[in-house]
Enzyme design. Structure first.
Site, short mmCIF file in Angstrom:
data_model
loop_
_atom_site.label_atom_id
_atom_site.label_comp_id
_atom_site.label_asym_id
_atom_site.label_seq_id
_atom_site.Cartn_x
_atom_site.Cartn_y
_atom_site.Cartn_z
N HIS A 175 44.49 38.47 53.25
CA HIS A 175 44.03 39.83 52.89
C HIS A 175 43.94 40.76 54.11
CE1 HIS A 175 41.66 41.90 49.45
NE2 HIS A 175 42.23 42.79 50.21
N LYS A 222 44.95 37.20 46.84
CA LYS A 222 44.78 37.26 48.30
C LYS A 222 43.61 36.40 48.75
CE LYS A 222 46.11 42.10 47.80
NZ LYS A 222 45.39 42.53 46.58
N ASP A 234 48.60 42.60 40.81
CA ASP A 234 48.07 42.35 42.15
C ASP A 234 46.54 42.30 42.10
OD1 ASP A 234 48.74 42.69 45.32
OD2 ASP A 234 46.87 43.70 44.81
N TYR A 246 38.06 40.77 44.79
CA TYR A 246 37.90 41.77 43.73
C TYR A 246 36.96 41.27 42.62
CZ TYR A 246 42.11 43.93 45.80
OH TYR A 246 43.05 44.48 46.64
N1 NAP Z 1 45.45 44.66 50.52
C1 NAP Z 1 44.44 45.51 50.58
O1 NAP Z 1 43.64 45.50 51.53
C2 NAP Z 1 44.26 46.49 49.47
C3 NAP Z 1 43.34 47.54 49.62
C4 NAP Z 1 43.22 48.47 48.58
C5 NAP Z 1 44.01 48.34 47.45
N2 NAP Z 1 44.89 47.30 47.31
C6 NAP Z 1 45.74 47.12 46.11
O2 NAP Z 1 46.42 48.34 45.82
C7 NAP Z 1 46.11 48.75 44.49
C8 NAP Z 1 46.15 50.25 44.36
O3 NAP Z 1 45.29 50.87 45.31
P1 NAP Z 1 43.90 51.57 44.90
O4 NAP Z 1 43.38 50.98 43.65
O5 NAP Z 1 43.04 51.52 46.11
O6 NAP Z 1 44.26 53.10 44.71
P2 NAP Z 1 45.41 53.99 44.00
O7 NAP Z 1 46.25 53.16 43.10
O8 NAP Z 1 46.05 54.79 45.06
O9 NAP Z 1 44.52 54.99 43.15
C9 NAP Z 1 43.69 54.58 42.11
C10 NAP Z 1 42.82 55.79 41.69
O10 NAP Z 1 43.66 56.82 41.20
C11 NAP Z 1 43.33 57.12 39.84
N3 NAP Z 1 44.61 57.30 39.13
C12 NAP Z 1 45.54 56.35 38.88
N4 NAP Z 1 46.59 56.86 38.21
C13 NAP Z 1 46.31 58.19 38.02
C14 NAP Z 1 47.00 59.23 37.38
N5 NAP Z 1 48.19 59.03 36.80
N6 NAP Z 1 46.43 60.45 37.36
C15 NAP Z 1 45.21 60.67 37.95
N7 NAP Z 1 44.50 59.72 38.58
C16 NAP Z 1 45.05 58.47 38.61
C17 NAP Z 1 42.54 55.93 39.32
O11 NAP Z 1 41.59 56.34 38.35
P3 NAP Z 1 41.21 55.48 37.02
O12 NAP Z 1 41.30 54.02 37.33
O13 NAP Z 1 39.81 55.94 36.74
O14 NAP Z 1 42.18 55.90 35.94
C18 NAP Z 1 41.83 55.45 40.59
O15 NAP Z 1 40.68 56.24 40.84
C19 NAP Z 1 44.73 48.13 44.26
O16 NAP Z 1 44.35 48.13 42.91
C20 NAP Z 1 44.92 46.77 44.87
O17 NAP Z 1 45.65 45.94 43.99
C21 NAP Z 1 45.03 46.38 48.33
#
Ligand code: NAP
Length: 285
Positions: free
Chosen positions: A115, A82, A52, A57
């Site tokens: 998005h 997106k 994704d 990004y």
């Molecule tokens: N549509 C939208 O508006 C929107 C908005 C936000 C996000 N998204 C999508 O959703 C995806 C996921 O959301 P997100 O990136 O915001 O946050 P998330 O997946 O909830 O959390 C990512 C964070 O958690 C840490 N992490 C991941 N796995 C871990 C583990 N096993 N243990 C400890 N810490 C861990 C990562 O650190 P490290 O990377 O430093 O390891 C990073 O800081 C995004 O990448 C994107 O593709 C979409």
């Protein structure tokens, strides 16, 4: 060509257009451009088959290169990107799609999402009509939305006659989105959870760590398991190879109904990201 789910170990979710998406994927928000290639390469090596990204990004190039150089057939990887807010509108959307596909270096996309609705700008209907055109041309297999409210979804369905396959929304134990999930279920829209780990902020919660101790798993694995058992599509992000692997190792255990309920009870309606009704960032005028 549509995604060949039988080659993946992740359960498939059947979308309302008949296509399938892996229930667990890999997100690359806030992955710097130079880090996208190694992160996505690691994810594909570990077994993820759904990636994704988004135009905003700034990492579509590295993401696409990792997909192309993985050695995997194109139809064994599910690719989502997106459309950014500033590109909404019929013609602008068609141009933005071409640009995203060129940056990814691919000749079709599995899923294209609006998005944010930016409802005040009044362009998401025309934008979705452009999505319908792209789908009819076979350049994108499925079309959906992100950050849409119930009111936004009702208007989109009424005016375009098409139900988006997914709504990707902020969803984690502190924001369980019950009302939205119920509307999705009643309308055959799949729920996709962004920031599924609350960007890491929920990992230290006492209920989560207690359940993790009970099942002998990590807090992140427990939260991802909670999403899977709720029926969500879930796309955790990490640039850390050990965490990328840890977050994929979630199919060898189950949470009990009591553990599921204890996690769902953490819902306090707390957002990490913006309120979709107020978010207009990136809009030109
Ligand atoms: N549509 C939208 O508006 C929107 C908005 C936000 C996000 N998204 C999508 O959703 C995806 C996921 O959301 P997100 O990136 O915001 O946050 P998330 O997946 O909830 O959390 C990512 C964070 O958690 C840490 N992490 C991941 N796995 C871990 C583990 N096993 N243990 C400890 N810490 C861990 C990562 O650190 P490290 O990377 O430093 O390891 C990073 O800081 C995004 O990448 C994107 O593709 C979409």
């Amino acid at each position: 060509m549509t995604f060949r789910s039988e080659t993946s170990t992740v359960p498939p979710i059947v979308l309302n257009d008949g296509n399938v998406i892996p229930q667990l994927g890999f997100g690359v928000f806030q992955v710097p451009a130079d880090d996208a290639f190694p992160a996505v390469t690691t994810a594909l090596e570990v077994g993820y088959r759904s990636i994704d990204t988004a135009a905003i990004y700034g990492n579509e190039e590295g993401t696409g290169r990792a997909i192309r150089q993985s050695g995997l057939p194109r139809d064994e990887i599910y690719v989502t990107t997106k459309l950014w807010n500033s590109e909404q509108g019929y013609d602008a959307t068609l141009r933005a799609f071409d640009a995203s596909l060129a940056r990814l270096g691919l000749d079709y996309l599995d899923l294209y999402l609006i998005h944010w609705p930016v409802a005040a700008a009044g362009r998401f209907i025309d934008t979705f009509r452009a999505f319908q055109t792209l789908k009819s041309q076979g350049r994108v297999r499925s079309i959906g939305v992100s950050n849409f409210t119930v009111a936004n979804l009702q208007r989109l369905i009424a005016e375009t006659g098409e139900i988006p396959v997914v709504n990707q929304v902020e969803l984690h134990p502190r924001l369980a989105q019950r009302e939205l999930r119920e509307f999705h279920a009643a309308n055959a829209i799949a729920t996709e959870a962004w920031s599924p780990l609350g960007q890491g902020t929920v990992l230290g919660d006492r209920t989560i760590t207690a359940v993790a101790a009970e099942v002998g798993r990590t807090p992140a694995q427990v939260i991802i398991r909670w999403h899977l058992q709720l029926g969500n599509i879930v796309i955790p992000k990490s640039v850390t190879p050990s965490r990328i692997a840890e977050n994929f190792d979630v199919f060898g255990f189950e949470l009990t109904p009591a553990q599921m309920n204890a996690i769902t009870a953490l819902d306090s309606g707390s957002r990490i990201g913006p309120d979709p009704d107020e978010f207009t960032f990136g809009l030109i005028d």
